[in-house]
Design an enzyme around this catalytic site. Structure first.
Site, short mmCIF file in Angstrom:
data_model
loop_
_atom_site.label_atom_id
_atom_site.label_comp_id
_atom_site.label_asym_id
_atom_site.label_seq_id
_atom_site.Cartn_x
_atom_site.Cartn_y
_atom_site.Cartn_z
N ASN A 406 0.84 -1.19 0.00
CA ASN A 406 0.00 0.00 0.00
C ASN A 406 0.88 1.25 0.00
O ASN A 406 1.64 1.48 0.94
CB ASN A 406 -0.92 0.04 1.23
CG ASN A 406 -1.75 1.32 1.27
OD1 ASN A 406 -2.72 1.46 0.54
ND2 ASN A 406 -1.35 2.27 2.11
N GLU A 407 0.78 2.02 -1.06
CA GLU A 407 1.46 3.31 -1.17
C GLU A 407 2.95 3.25 -0.80
O GLU A 407 3.46 4.11 -0.10
CB GLU A 407 0.77 4.37 -0.31
CG GLU A 407 -0.62 4.72 -0.80
CD GLU A 407 -1.21 5.92 -0.09
OE1 GLU A 407 -0.52 6.54 0.75
OE2 GLU A 407 -2.38 6.26 -0.37
N ASN A 456 -4.98 4.63 -5.00
CA ASN A 456 -5.48 5.52 -3.95
C ASN A 456 -5.44 6.94 -4.52
O ASN A 456 -4.37 7.52 -4.67
CB ASN A 456 -4.61 5.44 -2.70
CG ASN A 456 -4.56 4.03 -2.11
OD1 ASN A 456 -5.34 3.16 -2.49
ND2 ASN A 456 -3.65 3.81 -1.17
N TYR A 462 -7.32 16.43 -1.54
CA TYR A 462 -5.95 16.93 -1.39
C TYR A 462 -5.58 17.84 -2.56
O TYR A 462 -4.71 17.54 -3.36
CB TYR A 462 -4.98 15.76 -1.26
CG TYR A 462 -5.14 14.99 0.04
CD1 TYR A 462 -4.95 15.62 1.27
CD2 TYR A 462 -5.51 13.66 0.03
CE1 TYR A 462 -5.12 14.92 2.46
CE2 TYR A 462 -5.67 12.95 1.22
CZ TYR A 462 -5.48 13.59 2.43
OH TYR A 462 -5.66 12.91 3.61
N TRP A 541 -12.64 5.27 0.94
CA TRP A 541 -11.88 5.42 2.19
C TRP A 541 -12.66 6.41 3.06
O TRP A 541 -12.69 7.59 2.75
CB TRP A 541 -10.47 5.95 1.93
CG TRP A 541 -9.67 5.93 3.19
CD1 TRP A 541 -9.58 6.93 4.13
CD2 TRP A 541 -8.88 4.85 3.68
NE1 TRP A 541 -8.79 6.53 5.17
CE2 TRP A 541 -8.35 5.24 4.92
CE3 TRP A 541 -8.58 3.58 3.20
CZ2 TRP A 541 -7.52 4.43 5.68
CZ3 TRP A 541 -7.76 2.76 3.96
CH2 TRP A 541 -7.24 3.18 5.17
N LYS A 562 -12.46 10.62 7.68
CA LYS A 562 -12.98 10.34 6.34
C LYS A 562 -14.05 9.26 6.35
O LYS A 562 -14.58 8.89 5.29
CB LYS A 562 -11.85 9.93 5.40
CG LYS A 562 -10.82 11.02 5.11
CD LYS A 562 -9.83 10.58 4.06
CE LYS A 562 -8.75 11.62 3.83
NZ LYS A 562 -7.82 11.73 4.97
#
Length: 675
Positions: A406-407, A456, A462, A541, A562
């Site tokens: 993940n990321e 994502n 953002y 998310w 969130k």
């Protein structure tokens, strides 16, 4: 480059909700009556008595304290193994210990385990004195380290024994309970269709050659009414027993539409007498992902849409009770989800059991999050945690894919791509039946390593515009037409105690997160995702607000807001009802958005209603504002609706349902309201 299409046939097996059913094996819970204190010595004056599951961070890590306790603590209790019962071996199973656990019996070191989200089982037989009180110490540390995943992450690392501990009593021969913390039984399906299913059943055995010499093992398959549809008994030769069976016209496991489950039974016998047993539910299915057509289950298009989920809730943090999983999944299914991404680590077996039964598809993953360091022990730990994930959860029908990362950003610290390639090969070695996937937040060759890729992306939160999501997806799809592409995260913060009657993009890292922007964000993003069926998955998310000690946003520091539902599960945000109207086709939904924004500063307003039950009629102070037909994402909008000064009664009606709220109009009220 051509079209890339991959198809898998997968056997899906379920642990019973109450755990493995055992005959000769006895399972004794050790969840009650532990002495606990921070530090090494359990006899310290400040020790307390706790029951499991337990985490020591349930208070200090919830409200923005970045210095919450991350160190060693000791759990101690006495055990007495009875001398009267007819068993010969004793095992200890820890369902999870965050992050490193050292086990001692009467001050003798037994074993160490590194990794906070998977279980492990060790044998105690050689240290047991039957009928005598013996002291069991489990020293657990959640201290940050560069040797164990996760090194970091936007979630709290809850220290403790947060899933329970138990003793296992067995004969001198048994189905192996120690193999990477698994059940010791693995079922693999092949060539599955509506007309046929092949099934390989494998059992790993434990015991001396003499103990196993006169044993046999029986494999059988039962239907949902526990009627035997196939059975075979074979002699034991060595430490592994394998048989294959065929089934005509299998009743398929079909997700939330029809989560049909068979039961696979493995019985170890000596002289015809049962000495050990495993029962696991079997769900036959086949599926495929196509880069242009999306996802197919059992040969038919199937929408994978749902939420990300953390094992974290108010008051108990990660120390979930059985009813917590039930209530969380009830909310998830009320909203109409077909799938859940279990972020960012292996979740409890009980949750998977429930998802198996409910037909919810799971994305399961290891905690390879954000960064990679080439520390040799860290590399080995990532591989260990992946093998444990696969072995322990191999038999769950809910699991669709193994998540590798993940990321992980190639621009941070060291390049993770060779590690991701190694993990991908390792997953294929241990499970040929499932594809691999990853959640990426960047453009990099990393995205081509797993079988499936998802992204994502937070356009509209953002710094970007909500309407950029679709443009970006189409650009990525054109650049890599052979890849099966999905969306693994998208979302925006919302504090239900912060309301605004004007739509202004909030500062994501700031303290002002009005709920109406989250609602707008999800409406705009879902319009774009819903119109692109080639996406193999779409995950919001996230389902619930959760703790993240480093965050200072909204009303509560240390909270990622969130979620579509508040941390305490008491308030469903407006976006929850938006998705319920779109996803839950079994229940009529009629809901007025921005109810909580009671104070209004304008004499006319735009009113949005979420409806999946046809035309809706709006009334303000008893006067009809006309009917409106919901758009393609179930939103009905009335523009420039006049409000009178003071109190206004707002009501909407459709298909026998009604919803209402009260708003107050005063020209002196500021545009931003705290309720």
């Amino acid at each position: 480059m051509g079209r890339w299409n991959i198809r898998w046939s997968i056997l899906l097996v379920l642990w019973c909700v109450t755990g493995v059913k055992l005959a000769a094996m006895k399972v004794e819970s050790l969840d009650r009556g532990w002495f606990f204190n921070r530090g090494y010595e359990s006899q310290a004056a400040d020790k307390v008595t706790v029951d499991l599951p337990h985490t020591w961070n349930a208070a200090d890590a919830m409200f923005g304290n970045v210095n919450y306790y991350r160190g060693m603590s000791t759990y101690s209790r006495f055990i007495v193994v009875p001398s009267s019962e007819n068993f010969k071996r004793v095992f200890l199973r820890l369902k999870a210990a965050q992050t490193v656990a050292d086990v001692y019996l009467d001050n003798h070191f037994v074993a160490q385990h590194k990794g906070g989200y998977t279980s492990f089982t060790v044998e105690l037989t050689h240290l047991i004195r039957r009928g005598e009180k013996q002291k069991l110490d489990i020293r657990v540390s959640n201290a940050q380290t560069m040797e164990i995943a996760p090194i970091c992450g936007d979630f709290n690392i809850w220290g403790g024994l947060n899933r329970g501990v138990e003793l296992l009593y067995t004969d001198d021969a048994c189905i192996d309970p120690t193999f990477y913390g698994s059940s010791g039984v693995f079922f693999t399906q092949y060539n599955v269709s509506e007309k046929y299913a092949g099934l390989e059943m494998k059992a790993l055995l434990s015991g001396t050659e003499m103990a196993l010499n006169d044993c046999s093992i029986e494999f059988s398959l039962l239907d949902a009414k526990r009627k035997v549809v196939w059975c075979k008994e074979t002699s034991v030769s060595g430490k592994e027993a394998v048989v294959k069976m065929e089934l005509n016209n299998p009743h398929l496991w079909d997700g939330v539409n029809d989560p049909y489950l068979y039961t696979g039974v493995v019985v170890l016998k000596r002289g015809g007498k049962e000495i050990d047993r495993r029962e696991e539910h079997v769900g036959f299915r086949f599926y495929s992902a196509d880069p242009d057509k999306g996802f197919f289950l059992n040969g038919k298009p199937y929408s994978i849409h749902g939420v990300n989920y953390h094992e974290d809730r108010a008051e108990r943090a990660s120390a979930f009770r059985p009813e917590d999983f039930e209530s969380d999944l009830n909310l998830i299914q009320e909203m109409g989800c077909t799938a859940v991404r279990l972020a960012h680590y292996p979740h409890a077996q009980q949750l998977h059991n429930l998802m198996d039964r409910r037909g919810l598809i799971a994305w399961a993953e290891i905690p390879f999050v954000n960064v990679f360091v080439s520390h040799p022990l860290y590399r080995e730990n990532l591989k260990q945690q992946l093998v444990e994930l696969i072995c322990q959860y191999y038999n769950h029908p809910c699991i669709l894919t193994w998540g590798l990362f993940n990321e992980i950003n190639p621009g941070w610290l060291e390049n993770p791509n060779p590690m991701a390639e190694e993990l991908n090969k390792l997953a294929k070695k241990w499970d040929i039946s499932r594809p691999t996937t990853g959640a990426s937040n960047q453009e990099d060759p990393l995205n081509g390593i797993p079988d499936l890729i998802a992204f994502n992306r937070y356009f509209g939160w953002y710094g970007d515009d909500c309407k950029e999501m679709g443009e970006w997806i189409d650009k990525e799809h054109r650049a890599y037409p052979q890849r099966c592409m999905g969306i693994s995260e998208y979302g925006a913060g919302a504090d239900v105690f912060q309301q605004a009657d004007s739509l202004i993009h909030p500062e994501p890292w700031g303290q002002w997160h009005p709920e109406n922007w989250q609602t707008y964000y999800h409406i705009e993003n879902w319009k774009q995702l819903a119109s692109r069926p080639f996406l193999w998955c779409k995950f919001v998310w996230c389902m619930f607000d959760f703790s993240a000690a480093g965050r200072k946003e909204g009303t509560t520091f240390g909270r990622n807001d969130k979620g579509l539902v508040t941390y305490d599960r008491r308030i469903k945000k407006d976006a929850f009802y938006f998705y319920k109207a779109n996803w839950n086709k079994k229940e009529k939904v009629l809901y007025i958005a921005s109810k909580r924004c009671q104070n209004r500063s304008n004499s006319s307003v735009d009113i949005q209603v979420f409806s999946n039950c046809g035309d809706a009629e709006l009334f303000v102070n008893g006067k009809s504002m006309g009917k409106c037909t919901p758009d393609e994402v179930c939103v009905a909008t009335w523009n420039n609706v006049p409000l009178q000064s003071g109190e206004n009664q707002v009501t909407v009606r459709a298909s026998g349902l009604s919803d209402n709220c009260v708003w107050y109009n005063n020209d002196c009220i500021e545009h931003i309201n705290n309720v």
